[in-house]
Design a protein around this motif. Structure first.
Motif, PDB file in Angstrom:
ATOM      1  N   ASN A  55      -3.227   1.784  -7.110  1.00  0.00           N
ATOM      2  CA  ASN A  55      -3.211   0.361  -6.787  1.00  0.00           C
ATOM      3  C   ASN A  55      -2.265  -0.040  -5.659  1.00  0.00           C
ATOM      4  O   ASN A  55      -2.263  -1.202  -5.265  1.00  0.00           O
ATOM      5  CB  ASN A  55      -2.848  -0.453  -8.040  1.00  0.00           C
ATOM      6  CG  ASN A  55      -3.947  -0.418  -9.090  1.00  0.00           C
ATOM      7  OD1 ASN A  55      -4.898  -1.175  -9.027  1.00  0.00           O
ATOM      8  ND2 ASN A  55      -3.814   0.494 -10.042  1.00  0.00           N
ATOM      9  N   ILE A  56      -1.499   0.886  -5.145  1.00  0.00           N
ATOM     10  CA  ILE A  56      -0.576   0.522  -4.073  1.00  0.00           C
ATOM     11  C   ILE A  56      -1.335   0.326  -2.764  1.00  0.00           C
ATOM     12  O   ILE A  56      -2.244   1.084  -2.427  1.00  0.00           O
ATOM     13  CB  ILE A  56       0.541   1.579  -3.914  1.00  0.00           C
ATOM     14  CG1 ILE A  56       1.657   1.051  -3.011  1.00  0.00           C
ATOM     15  CG2 ILE A  56      -0.005   2.908  -3.394  1.00  0.00           C
ATOM     16  CD1 ILE A  56       2.922   1.891  -3.043  1.00  0.00           C
ATOM     17  N   GLU A  57      -1.016  -0.730  -2.062  1.00  0.00           N
ATOM     18  CA  GLU A  57      -1.612  -1.034  -0.772  1.00  0.00           C
ATOM     19  C   GLU A  57      -0.497  -1.362   0.219  1.00  0.00           C
ATOM     20  O   GLU A  57       0.586  -1.801  -0.177  1.00  0.00           O
ATOM     21  CB  GLU A  57      -2.584  -2.216  -0.886  1.00  0.00           C
ATOM     22  CG  GLU A  57      -3.776  -1.941  -1.803  1.00  0.00           C
ATOM     23  CD  GLU A  57      -4.707  -3.142  -1.896  1.00  0.00           C
ATOM     24  OE1 GLU A  57      -4.318  -4.232  -1.407  1.00  0.00           O
ATOM     25  OE2 GLU A  57      -5.802  -2.997  -2.455  1.00  0.00           O
ATOM     26  N   PHE A  58      -0.774  -1.175   1.498  1.00  0.00           N
ATOM     27  CA  PHE A  58       0.220  -1.422   2.540  1.00  0.00           C
ATOM     28  C   PHE A  58      -0.390  -2.323   3.609  1.00  0.00           C
ATOM     29  O   PHE A  58      -1.569  -2.174   3.947  1.00  0.00           O
ATOM     30  CB  PHE A  58       0.666  -0.107   3.188  1.00  0.00           C
ATOM     31  CG  PHE A  58       1.294   0.869   2.225  1.00  0.00           C
ATOM     32  CD1 PHE A  58       2.667   0.860   2.013  1.00  0.00           C
ATOM     33  CD2 PHE A  58       0.505   1.779   1.536  1.00  0.00           C
ATOM     34  CE1 PHE A  58       3.254   1.757   1.138  1.00  0.00           C
ATOM     35  CE2 PHE A  58       1.084   2.678   0.652  1.00  0.00           C
ATOM     36  CZ  PHE A  58       2.460   2.663   0.449  1.00  0.00           C
ATOM     37  N   ASN A  59       0.428  -3.240   4.136  1.00  0.00           N
ATOM     38  CA  ASN A  59      -0.068  -4.014   5.266  1.00  0.00           C
ATOM     39  C   ASN A  59       0.039  -3.165   6.525  1.00  0.00           C
ATOM     40  O   ASN A  59       0.483  -2.015   6.482  1.00  0.00           O
ATOM     41  CB  ASN A  59       0.667  -5.361   5.381  1.00  0.00           C
ATOM     42  CG  ASN A  59       2.061  -5.244   5.990  1.00  0.00           C
ATOM     43  OD1 ASN A  59       2.559  -4.150   6.285  1.00  0.00           O
ATOM     44  ND2 ASN A  59       2.716  -6.379   6.198  1.00  0.00           N
ATOM     45  N   LYS A  60      -0.338  -3.720   7.656  1.00  0.00           N
ATOM     46  CA  LYS A  60      -0.404  -2.930   8.882  1.00  0.00           C
ATOM     47  C   LYS A  60       0.958  -2.414   9.331  1.00  0.00           C
ATOM     48  O   LYS A  60       1.052  -1.448  10.092  1.00  0.00           O
ATOM     49  CB  LYS A  60      -1.035  -3.749  10.009  1.00  0.00           C
ATOM     50  CG  LYS A  60      -0.220  -4.975  10.410  1.00  0.00           C
ATOM     51  CD  LYS A  60      -0.904  -5.731  11.544  1.00  0.00           C
ATOM     52  CE  LYS A  60      -0.066  -6.935  11.985  1.00  0.00           C
ATOM     53  NZ  LYS A  60      -0.730  -7.661  13.107  1.00  0.00           N
ATOM     54  N   ASN A  61       2.030  -3.047   8.850  1.00  0.00           N
ATOM     55  CA  ASN A  61       3.376  -2.607   9.214  1.00  0.00           C
ATOM     56  C   ASN A  61       4.066  -1.827   8.105  1.00  0.00           C
ATOM     57  O   ASN A  61       5.253  -1.519   8.209  1.00  0.00           O
ATOM     58  CB  ASN A  61       4.234  -3.819   9.598  1.00  0.00           C
ATOM     59  CG  ASN A  61       3.720  -4.498  10.848  1.00  0.00           C
ATOM     60  OD1 ASN A  61       3.393  -3.834  11.825  1.00  0.00           O
ATOM     61  ND2 ASN A  61       3.624  -5.815  10.825  1.00  0.00           N
ATOM     62  N   GLY A  62       3.311  -1.521   7.028  1.00  0.00           N
ATOM     63  CA  GLY A  62       3.841  -0.657   5.981  1.00  0.00           C
ATOM     64  C   GLY A  62       4.447  -1.351   4.785  1.00  0.00           C
ATOM     65  O   GLY A  62       4.982  -0.683   3.895  1.00  0.00           O
ATOM     66  N   LYS A  63       4.411  -2.688   4.714  1.00  0.00           N
ATOM     67  CA  LYS A  63       4.953  -3.375   3.537  1.00  0.00           C
ATOM     68  C   LYS A  63       4.032  -3.135   2.342  1.00  0.00           C
ATOM     69  O   LYS A  63       2.839  -3.413   2.405  1.00  0.00           O
ATOM     70  CB  LYS A  63       5.097  -4.878   3.783  1.00  0.00           C
ATOM     71  CG  LYS A  63       5.727  -5.628   2.594  1.00  0.00           C
ATOM     72  CD  LYS A  63       5.949  -7.095   2.922  1.00  0.00           C
ATOM     73  CE  LYS A  63       6.457  -7.887   1.715  1.00  0.00           C
ATOM     74  NZ  LYS A  63       7.807  -7.462   1.292  1.00  0.00           N
ATOM     75  N   GLY A  68      -0.198  -6.698  -9.981  1.00  0.00           N
ATOM     76  CA  GLY A  68       0.479  -6.837 -11.267  1.00  0.00           C
ATOM     77  C   GLY A  68       1.973  -6.621 -11.226  1.00  0.00           C
ATOM     78  O   GLY A  68       2.667  -6.856 -12.220  1.00  0.00           O
ATOM     79  N   ILE A  69       2.488  -6.178 -10.076  1.00  0.00           N
ATOM     80  CA  ILE A  69       3.914  -5.909  -9.913  1.00  0.00           C
ATOM     81  C   ILE A  69       4.513  -6.989  -9.007  1.00  0.00           C
ATOM     82  O   ILE A  69       3.905  -7.365  -8.004  1.00  0.00           O
ATOM     83  CB  ILE A  69       4.153  -4.519  -9.276  1.00  0.00           C
ATOM     84  CG1 ILE A  69       3.490  -3.428 -10.114  1.00  0.00           C
ATOM     85  CG2 ILE A  69       5.647  -4.243  -9.099  1.00  0.00           C
ATOM     86  CD1 ILE A  69       4.041  -3.293 -11.505  1.00  0.00           C
ATOM     87  N   PRO A  70       5.700  -7.501  -9.327  1.00  0.00           N
ATOM     88  CA  PRO A  70       6.325  -8.503  -8.450  1.00  0.00           C
ATOM     89  C   PRO A  70       6.561  -7.945  -7.056  1.00  0.00           C
ATOM     90  O   PRO A  70       6.560  -6.729  -6.846  1.00  0.00           O
ATOM     91  CB  PRO A  70       7.664  -8.798  -9.153  1.00  0.00           C
ATOM     92  CG  PRO A  70       7.502  -8.302 -10.538  1.00  0.00           C
ATOM     93  CD  PRO A  70       6.533  -7.178 -10.491  1.00  0.00           C
ATOM     94  N   ASP A  71       6.778  -8.845  -6.101  1.00  0.00           N
ATOM     95  CA  ASP A  71       7.095  -8.398  -4.753  1.00  0.00           C
ATOM     96  C   ASP A  71       8.348  -7.527  -4.808  1.00  0.00           C
ATOM     97  O   ASP A  71       9.311  -7.838  -5.516  1.00  0.00           O
ATOM     98  CB  ASP A  71       7.345  -9.596  -3.830  1.00  0.00           C
ATOM     99  CG  ASP A  71       7.204  -9.205  -2.365  1.00  0.00           C
ATOM    100  OD1 ASP A  71       6.065  -9.206  -1.866  1.00  0.00           O
ATOM    101  OD2 ASP A  71       8.227  -8.885  -1.739  1.00  0.00           O
TER     102      ASP A  71
END
Length: 219
Positions: A55-63, A68-71
C-alpha cells in the motif's frame, strides 16, 4: 505529533522498512490521538510489513503515503533513524554535522538572512538551518532542487500553504572517526558530533509545539 527514533540503524532500505513497521505498531499500541485505520491493529508483524509493501505510494519527489496510516516522514543520518507521525502533512530531517563546503552550499541554496546567520554563527547554524529547510521541503512533498523560502522564522508560506517549523532535540550524540578531534585510546582521531533535527507541519495541525511532541526510542 509522535517522534520515534533509534541509534542502531543498519543503513539499508530493508532495515528502514522494518523500522517503519515497528514504528506503526508502536503508534497503534500507544495512547495516540492521531487517527489510524482500526483494522491495522489486528495485523501481525509480518502482516503489517506486507500491508506496507502493498500500500505504500510515493509522489513524484519521493514523499511516501500509506492508506490508513497518518502522514509521516522518515529521516536518517549515519546510524540514527527517526520518524514522525502527524495529523497534518509533516516533514522531518535529522543531520549530523560533518565537513562540508558550507559557504558554497549556503550561497547556492540559502536565503540571504540564512546566509548571514551561517556567516555569523558557523557550522552549527549551517546544519540547524539545513535540517529546517529539509523538513519544510519534505513536508510539502517538494524537491530539494526547488527554491525554498527562509526558514529563520517560526512559520513560512511554501507551496501554497502555511507551515510551522520547529527545532527538536533527541538528545543524541555520536563519536565519529571522520572529523578531527580528540584522540581515542586506540590512537584514532575522534570527536563528539551533535545531531541536528527539525520538523515542519502544516498550520492546520493540532500540534501545539515541541512541548507537545511525544518522543520515544525504538531500542
Amino acid at each position: 505529533m509522535y517522534l520515534l527514533y533509534t541509534n542502531e540503524y543498519k543503513r539499508n532500505s530493508a532495515h528502514s522498512r522494518e523500522l517503519l513497521a515497528r514504528s506503526i505498531r508502536k503508534l497503534i499500541e500507544s495512547d495516540s490521538s492521531i487517527d489510524i485505520a482500526p483494522e491495522l491493529a489486528a495485523l501481525t508483524g509480518e502482516e503489517l510489513r506486507r500491508y506496507i509493501a502493498d500500500n505504500i505510494e510515493f509522489n513524484k519527489n519521493g514523499k511516501p503515503h500509506i492508506a490508513g496510516i497518518p502522514d509521516y516522514s522518515i529521516s536518517h543520518s549515519e546510524n540514527t533513524w527517526a520518524i514522525i507521525f502527524s495529523d497534518a502533512p509533516c516533514g522531518l530531517d535529522i543531520q549530523y554535522n560533518k565537513k562540508a563546503k558550507l559557504e558554497k552550499i549556503a550561497v547556492k541554496l540559502y536565503q540571504e538572512d540564512e546566509q548571514e546567520s551561517v556567516n555569523k554563527l558557523g557550522i552549527d547554524e549551517f546544519f540547524r538551518i539545513w535540517s529546517r529547510r529539509e523538513a519544510l521541503i519534505k513536508a510539502a512533498g517538494s524537491s530539494v532542487f526547488y527554491d525554498a523560502p527562509s526558514t529563520m522564522g517560526e512559520s513560512t508560506i511554501y507551496e501554497g500553504a502555511m507551515w510551522r517549523i520547529y527545532d527538536v532535540s533527541l538528545g543524541a550524540e555520536i563519536s565519529s572517526a571522520d572529523n578531527a578531534g580528540a584522540t581515542s585510546s586506540d590512537g584514532s582521531c575522534r570527536r563528539e558530533r551533535w545531531l541536528y533535527a527539525a520538523t515542519a507541519v502544516r498550520d492546520d495541525s493540532a500540534f501545539g509545539g515541541t512541548n507537545n511532541l511525544q518522543v520515544s526510542t525504538l531500542d
